[in-house]
Motif scaffolding. Structure first.
Motif, mmCIF file in Angstrom:
data_model
loop_
_atom_site.group_PDB
_atom_site.id
_atom_site.type_symbol
_atom_site.label_atom_id
_atom_site.label_comp_id
_atom_site.label_asym_id
_atom_site.label_seq_id
_atom_site.Cartn_x
_atom_site.Cartn_y
_atom_site.Cartn_z
ATOM 1 N N CYS A 151 34.980 -7.265 3.657
ATOM 2 C CA CYS A 151 35.160 -6.259 4.700
ATOM 3 C C CYS A 151 34.026 -6.332 5.712
ATOM 4 C CB CYS A 151 35.226 -4.860 4.099
ATOM 5 S SG CYS A 151 35.373 -3.555 5.344
ATOM 6 N N TYR A 152 34.379 -6.601 6.968
ATOM 7 C CA TYR A 152 33.443 -6.589 8.091
ATOM 8 C C TYR A 152 33.749 -5.378 8.973
ATOM 9 C CZ TYR A 152 32.494 -11.524 6.960
ATOM 10 O OH TYR A 152 32.146 -12.694 6.326
ATOM 11 N N HIS A 153 32.781 -5.018 9.802
ATOM 12 C CA HIS A 153 32.992 -3.948 10.767
ATOM 13 C C HIS A 153 32.753 -4.446 12.193
ATOM 14 C CE1 HIS A 153 32.950 -1.411 7.190
ATOM 15 N NE2 HIS A 153 33.435 -0.429 7.936
ATOM 16 N N LEU A 180 12.640 0.179 5.483
ATOM 17 C CA LEU A 180 12.366 1.265 6.417
ATOM 18 C C LEU A 180 13.657 1.706 7.090
ATOM 19 C CD1 LEU A 180 9.113 -0.151 8.101
ATOM 20 C CD2 LEU A 180 9.281 1.586 6.299
ATOM 21 N N PRO A 181 13.841 2.995 7.365
ATOM 22 C CA PRO A 181 15.086 3.491 7.982
ATOM 23 C C PRO A 181 15.125 3.216 9.483
ATOM 24 C CG PRO A 181 13.569 5.298 7.662
ATOM 25 C CD PRO A 181 12.895 4.094 7.059
ATOM 26 N N LEU A 182 15.246 1.934 9.842
ATOM 27 C CA LEU A 182 15.152 1.538 11.246
ATOM 28 C C LEU A 182 16.497 1.198 11.866
ATOM 29 C CD1 LEU A 182 11.946 -0.713 11.053
ATOM 30 C CD2 LEU A 182 12.122 1.690 11.733
ATOM 31 N N LEU A 183 17.568 1.186 11.070
ATOM 32 C CA LEU A 183 18.893 0.858 11.596
ATOM 33 C C LEU A 183 19.812 2.061 11.458
ATOM 34 C CD1 LEU A 183 19.547 -2.725 10.151
ATOM 35 C CD2 LEU A 183 18.564 -2.108 12.361
ATOM 36 N N ASP A 184 20.581 2.362 12.519
ATOM 37 C CA ASP A 184 21.573 3.421 12.399
ATOM 38 C C ASP A 184 22.828 2.854 11.741
ATOM 39 O OD1 ASP A 184 23.084 2.054 14.346
ATOM 40 O OD2 ASP A 184 22.285 3.266 15.977
ATOM 41 N N ASP A 185 23.836 3.720 11.540
ATOM 42 C CA ASP A 185 25.026 3.308 10.796
ATOM 43 C C ASP A 185 25.722 2.104 11.420
ATOM 44 O OD1 ASP A 185 24.619 5.240 8.922
ATOM 45 O OD2 ASP A 185 26.107 6.644 9.706
ATOM 46 N N SER A 186 25.887 2.131 12.755
ATOM 47 C CA SER A 186 26.615 1.037 13.397
ATOM 48 C C SER A 186 25.853 -0.278 13.270
ATOM 49 C CB SER A 186 26.866 1.356 14.879
ATOM 50 O OG SER A 186 25.646 1.469 15.592
ATOM 51 N N GLU A 187 24.508 -0.223 13.328
ATOM 52 C CA GLU A 187 23.722 -1.448 13.194
ATOM 53 C C GLU A 187 23.742 -1.961 11.768
ATOM 54 O OE1 GLU A 187 20.214 -1.143 16.492
ATOM 55 O OE2 GLU A 187 20.151 0.306 14.853
ATOM 56 N N LEU A 188 23.747 -1.048 10.798
ATOM 57 C CA LEU A 188 23.816 -1.457 9.399
ATOM 58 C C LEU A 188 25.101 -2.222 9.122
ATOM 59 C CD1 LEU A 188 23.014 -1.422 6.400
ATOM 60 C CD2 LEU A 188 24.017 0.872 6.250
ATOM 61 N N TRP A 189 26.208 -1.793 9.741
ATOM 62 C CA TRP A 189 27.511 -2.419 9.496
ATOM 63 C C TRP A 189 27.766 -3.605 10.418
ATOM 64 C CZ3 TRP A 189 29.350 -0.748 5.121
ATOM 65 C CH2 TRP A 189 29.116 0.554 4.713
ATOM 66 N N THR A 190 26.735 -4.074 11.103
ATOM 67 C CA THR A 190 26.896 -5.142 12.092
ATOM 68 C C THR A 190 26.425 -6.482 11.540
ATOM 69 O OG1 THR A 190 26.660 -3.612 13.947
ATOM 70 C CG2 THR A 190 26.233 -5.927 14.396
ATOM 71 N N THR A 191 27.208 -7.518 11.804
ATOM 72 C CA THR A 191 26.877 -8.894 11.448
ATOM 73 C C THR A 191 26.701 -9.697 12.727
ATOM 74 O OG1 THR A 191 28.242 -8.705 9.454
ATOM 75 C CG2 THR A 191 27.639 -10.926 10.158
ATOM 76 N N SER A 192 25.772 -10.622 12.750
ATOM 77 C CA SER A 192 25.628 -11.448 13.949
ATOM 78 C C SER A 192 26.840 -12.362 14.090
ATOM 79 C CB SER A 192 24.350 -12.287 13.890
ATOM 80 O OG SER A 192 24.517 -13.396 13.037
ATOM 81 N N ALA A 193 27.194 -12.660 15.322
ATOM 82 C CA ALA A 193 28.333 -13.545 15.567
ATOM 83 C C ALA A 193 28.090 -14.919 14.951
ATOM 84 C CB ALA A 193 28.582 -13.662 17.071
ATOM 85 N N ARG A 194 26.854 -15.419 15.085
ATOM 86 C CA ARG A 194 26.541 -16.732 14.515
ATOM 87 C C ARG A 194 26.547 -16.669 12.985
ATOM 88 N NH1 ARG A 194 27.725 -21.457 13.820
ATOM 89 N NH2 ARG A 194 26.068 -22.968 13.410
ATOM 90 N N GLY A 195 26.044 -15.569 12.438
ATOM 91 C CA GLY A 195 26.078 -15.422 10.986
ATOM 92 C C GLY A 195 27.498 -15.401 10.461
ATOM 93 N N PHE A 196 28.395 -14.680 11.152
ATOM 94 C CA PHE A 196 29.797 -14.644 10.755
ATOM 95 C C PHE A 196 30.412 -16.041 10.832
ATOM 96 C CE2 PHE A 196 34.253 -14.491 12.124
ATOM 97 C CZ PHE A 196 34.821 -13.837 11.041
#
Length: 336
Positions: A63-65, A87-103
């Motif tokens: 499952c990707y977002h 550290l709590p440095l990423l919000d929810d949308s960033e946590l669920w984000t994958t780099s295009a190159r990584g994908f």
């Protein structure tokens, strides 16, 4: 502070920032591309393990977002702080984000390792003992229908001849929904017609939480578990049934195919809401319960959530290639 000491302090801060950014770029590459230390990939194939070729006994569902393009140095520092230092440095949308190159590298890894992307229909029929599957099957899914999936994932999947499923919140189609840029019906229709994507339901408009008790809960869970009015809802079954029916009707109207699968918002339903989903016409529901899906050999009953739900592994900003390999092998356990 004297000018000399001020210059020394500025120089030290600059050096520290450069080092942090350099580390972040390195870690960003590890997080986004998943390359573990000591691993070697040549000719597009991973030679650290033998290619699996046995018939499946369980099937992983990914499952990707959201996907993103190039990262700026500041974000990479934040990823480093989140992944390595917790550290709590990423919000929810960033946590669920994958780099295009990584994908892209993850998808290339699947192809190089001989994995076959199958549909949810094929998975369900295999679990019921109604069909065989090729060796090394995997299901690829996306939740929320963000524009980044069309921009980055769609071309990669098409190039590699892989198939995927998109779960759409139909009330949000074509809108800006918080940080999510929801795809419009025209592009969703093009993705379905391409044969690459299968459009399924993420509810019509139940992707929100209400404050009940100690913490906020998804509205459909809060209502069904409280058994009383929640968030202005007096009959939770009517709420869920009407919403799921609207979602099915919208997808049928705009895509030309009635959805058979539902991904509950926030990852989980319960036997009560699963029963309503089945009554509306959904064949199965998809959760974010980590695990692979075994052969069942019988028609699932809605009182058995483990049988009715399809388990999925969630890909996040923290997913390295080592973890990714464990997911597709069905051996990954969160927190271990």
């Amino acid at each position: 502070m004297t000018p000399l000491r001020r210059r020394d302090t500025t120089l030290a801060l600059t050096i520290a920032l450069v080092v942090a950014v350099a580390i972040a770029f390195t870690v960003g590459g590890m997080v986004d591309t998943g390359h573990d230390a000591g691993q070697r990939v040549r000719d597009g194939r991973d030679h650290s393990e033998a290619t699996p070729d046995s018939l499946p006994v369980q099937v992983p569902v990914l499952c990707y977002h959201y996907l993103r393009g190039k990262s700026d140095p500041i974000r990479l520092v934040r990823v480093f702080g989140y992944v390595v230092l917790s550290l709590p440095l990423l919000d929810d949308s960033e946590l669920w984000t994958t780099s295009a190159r990584g994908f892209e590298r993850q998808m290339e890894y699947l192809v190089a390792r001989g994995y076959h992307a199958i549909t949810l229909d094929e998975l369900n029929e295999w679990q019921m003992g109604l069909r065989d599957l090729p060796a090394n099957p995997v299901v690829i899914t996306f939740d929320d229908a963000d524009e980044s999936v069309y921009e980055y994932a769609f071309p990669v999947l098409r190039r590699l001849a892989l198939r995927a499923t998109m779960f759409v919140v139909t009330a949000r189609v074509g809108t800006r929904w918080g940080e999510v840029r929801c795809l419009d019906w025209e592009r969703l229709r093009a993705m379905q017609q391409s044969g690459v994507f299968d459009i399924q339901s993420h509810t019509h408009d139940l992707h929100y939480k209400v404050n009940e008790g100690a913490a906020a809960q998804p509205v459909f869970l809060a209502a069904s578990e409280q058994g009383e009015p929640v968030g202005g809802v007096t009959n939770w079954e009517e709420l869920v049934r009407d919403d799921l029916s609207q979602s099915r009707a919208a997808i049928q109207t705009h895509i030309g195919r009635t959805p058979a699968y539902l991904a509950w918002p926030y990852g989980f339903g319960n036997p009560r809401v699963d029963r309503v989903a089945a009554e509306v016409g959904y064949t199965r529901t998809c959760s974010l319960r980590a695990g692979s899906n075994p052969l069942l050999g019988f028609t699932p009953v809605t009182s058995d959530t483990d049988a009715f739900e399809i388990a999925r592994y969630t890909i996040t900003a923290r997913t390295s290639l080592r973890v990714f390999r464990q997911m597709i092998a069905g051996t990954y356990t969160p927190g271990v």
